[in-house]
Write a protein that holds these residues in place. Structure first.
Motif, PDB file in Angstrom:
ATOM      1  N   PRO A  58      -9.244  14.099   1.541  1.00 46.41           N
ATOM      2  CA  PRO A  58     -10.340  13.064   0.248  1.00 46.41           C
ATOM      3  C   PRO A  58     -11.680  13.182   0.632  1.00 46.41           C
ATOM      4  CG  PRO A  58      -8.698  11.922   1.516  1.00 46.41           C
ATOM      5  CD  PRO A  58      -8.147  13.378   1.790  1.00 46.41           C
ATOM      6  N   VAL A  59     -12.914  12.911  -0.696  1.00 43.68           N
ATOM      7  CA  VAL A  59     -14.263  13.010  -0.216  1.00 43.68           C
ATOM      8  C   VAL A  59     -15.051  11.615  -0.770  1.00 43.68           C
ATOM      9  CG1 VAL A  59     -16.456  14.033  -0.760  1.00 43.68           C
ATOM     10  CG2 VAL A  59     -13.545  15.741  -1.180  1.00 43.68           C
ATOM     11  N   PHE A  60     -15.681  11.526   0.088  1.00 45.54           N
ATOM     12  CA  PHE A  60     -16.553  10.698   0.513  1.00 45.54           C
ATOM     13  C   PHE A  60     -18.325  10.523   0.507  1.00 45.54           C
ATOM     14  CE2 PHE A  60     -12.508   8.956   2.396  1.00 45.54           C
ATOM     15  CZ  PHE A  60     -11.895   7.733   1.403  1.00 45.54           C
ATOM     16  N   THR A  61     -18.726   9.939  -0.414  1.00 49.95           N
ATOM     17  CA  THR A  61     -20.233  10.455  -0.560  1.00 49.95           C
ATOM     18  C   THR A  61     -21.245   9.079  -0.767  1.00 49.95           C
ATOM     19  OG1 THR A  61     -19.517  10.342  -2.714  1.00 49.95           O
ATOM     20  CG2 THR A  61     -19.609  12.302  -1.995  1.00 49.95           C
ATOM     21  N   PRO A  62     -21.397   8.492   0.450  1.00 49.75           N
ATOM     22  CA  PRO A  62     -22.338   7.235   0.603  1.00 49.75           C
ATOM     23  C   PRO A  62     -23.168   7.719   0.539  1.00 49.75           C
ATOM     24  CG  PRO A  62     -21.383   7.420   2.481  1.00 49.75           C
ATOM     25  CD  PRO A  62     -20.507   8.730   1.118  1.00 49.75           C
ATOM     26  N   LYS A  63     -24.554   7.417  -0.692  1.00 43.35           N
ATOM     27  CA  LYS A  63     -25.261   7.599  -0.249  1.00 43.35           C
ATOM     28  C   LYS A  63     -26.287   7.347   1.101  1.00 43.35           C
ATOM     29  CE  LYS A  63     -30.208   6.514  -3.101  1.00 43.35           C
ATOM     30  NZ  LYS A  63     -30.920   5.072  -4.068  1.00 43.35           N
ATOM     31  N   ASN A  64     -26.069   5.600   1.711  1.00 44.89           N
ATOM     32  CA  ASN A  64     -26.168   5.873   3.127  1.00 44.89           C
ATOM     33  C   ASN A  64     -24.667   4.681   3.577  1.00 44.89           C
ATOM     34  OD1 ASN A  64     -27.301   3.211   1.935  1.00 44.89           O
ATOM     35  ND2 ASN A  64     -29.176   3.778   0.979  1.00 44.89           N
ATOM     36  N   PHE A  65     -25.442   4.859   4.478  1.00 41.27           N
ATOM     37  CA  PHE A  65     -24.136   3.810   5.234  1.00 41.27           C
ATOM     38  C   PHE A  65     -25.480   1.936   5.935  1.00 41.27           C
ATOM     39  CE2 PHE A  65     -22.210   7.408   6.408  1.00 41.27           C
ATOM     40  CZ  PHE A  65     -21.465   7.350   6.184  1.00 41.27           C
TER      41      PHE A  65
END
Length: 307
Positions: A58-65
């Motif tokens: 599974p891939v996650f691509t948050p802009k930032n945290f």
């Protein structure tokens, strides 16, 4: 172990592959979000994104945290450790402390020399004779964490940043694999970085890629190979009354004397001390070529001034 992998460019892919092949359970992969690229500006996934999909991760691509929800999702994964390789985002303390065994970072330098964004290019541009890949435990500071394992890598006099990059990503994958094996046994030891010898590898600015032939031949040579193949050190030469931009991809230090920037013969260019022979170049809008092919198209440049 139950791991989260965080990385973006091709440099990180061998490490992801290594830890999967060693039997670790990579429960999630974090990478930078797809960006428009190419003539059609279609969104392009990062090399790590594509590799993770091939492995079914599974891939996650948050802009930032900055969004607490993204931090909560990461923490809920319950990873034993996170492996970070050229991710491209600063990680807040809440992320660094979420895995039980912390976050391990693979960094391409002999820490504390060349902390920061462009350690490979800066080491070559500075004329360093050796560098390393280092595994460290991440802290909030920029590459300040204690170091566990190091593999020294010699930098040959004519080695380019691209060649060093490829050597490092292979060596680094194995190094991280060994670090995780020790971490799994609770046998991975860390040593604080010394306060002396700290240097910072700031991101390469396009403005600094133009070649300054008033510098010594050794400095020009290091500049060229440190920016090869990307973004490429460049100079301009006037042809038919128009400036033509040319990237220098390979060079050699040779004897020669003349006003800096003057073509002495072939593609030998005088510098502030000595001269460099440009052996592989790329004219704007063209493919890379050897000097001989370039000169067949440009003619005799002896006496021309470039810069």
């Amino acid at each position: 172990m139950k791991l989260v992998f965080m990385g973006t460019p091709d440099f990180a892919v061998p490490t992801l592959t290594e830890i999967v092949m060693r039997g670790h359970e990579v429960i999630a992969c974090y990478t930078r979000a797809p960006k428009p690229a190419g003539r059609g500006q279609a969104e392009r996934k990062s090399p790590v994104h594509l590799a993770a999909e091939e492995f079914g991760i599974p891939v996650f691509t948050p802009k930032n945290f900055r969004d607490p929800a993204d931090v909560a999702v990461f923490a809920a994964l319950g990873a034993e450790a996170a492996v970070v390789v050229a991710y491209g985002l600063l990680l807040p303390l809440a992320i660094l402390e979420a895995p039980d065994k912390g976050c391990l970072n693979l960094h391409g330098s002999l820490l504390p020399r060349w902390r920061g964004a462009a350690p490979i290019q800066r080491a070559v541009m500075a004329g360093d004779r050796q560098t390393a890949v280092s595994v460290m435990r991440m802290e909030e500071g920029l590459d300040t964490g204690p170091v566990s394992l190091i593999d020294i890598i010699p930098i040959a006099p004519d080695m380019t940043a691209g060649e060093l990059h490829d050597e490092m990503m292979r060596t680094g994958a194995d190094l991280m694999g060994r670090a995780l094996a020790a971490l799994e046994r609770d046998a991975l030891e860390f040593t604080p970085q010394p306060d002396e010898g700290v240097t910072y590898a700031k991101k390469i600015d396009k403005a600094e890629s133009r070649i300054d032939f008033s510098r010594s031949a050794a400095e020009v040579h290091n500049h060229i190979r440190g920016l090869s193949p990307f973004p490429g050190a460049w100079f301009e030469i006037v042809r038919d009354g128009k400036p033509v931009r040319v990237k220098a991809l390979r060079s050699a230090v040779v004897e020669g004397d003349g006003a800096p920037g003057t073509v002495l013969e072939g593609l030998v260019v005088a510098c502030g001390g000595g001269a460099v022979r440009l052996t592989r170049v790329q004219r704007e809008g063209k493919g890379a070529m050897d000097a001989e092919a370039f000169l067949r198209g440009m003619g005799d440049l002896r006496g021309a001034v470039v810069g």
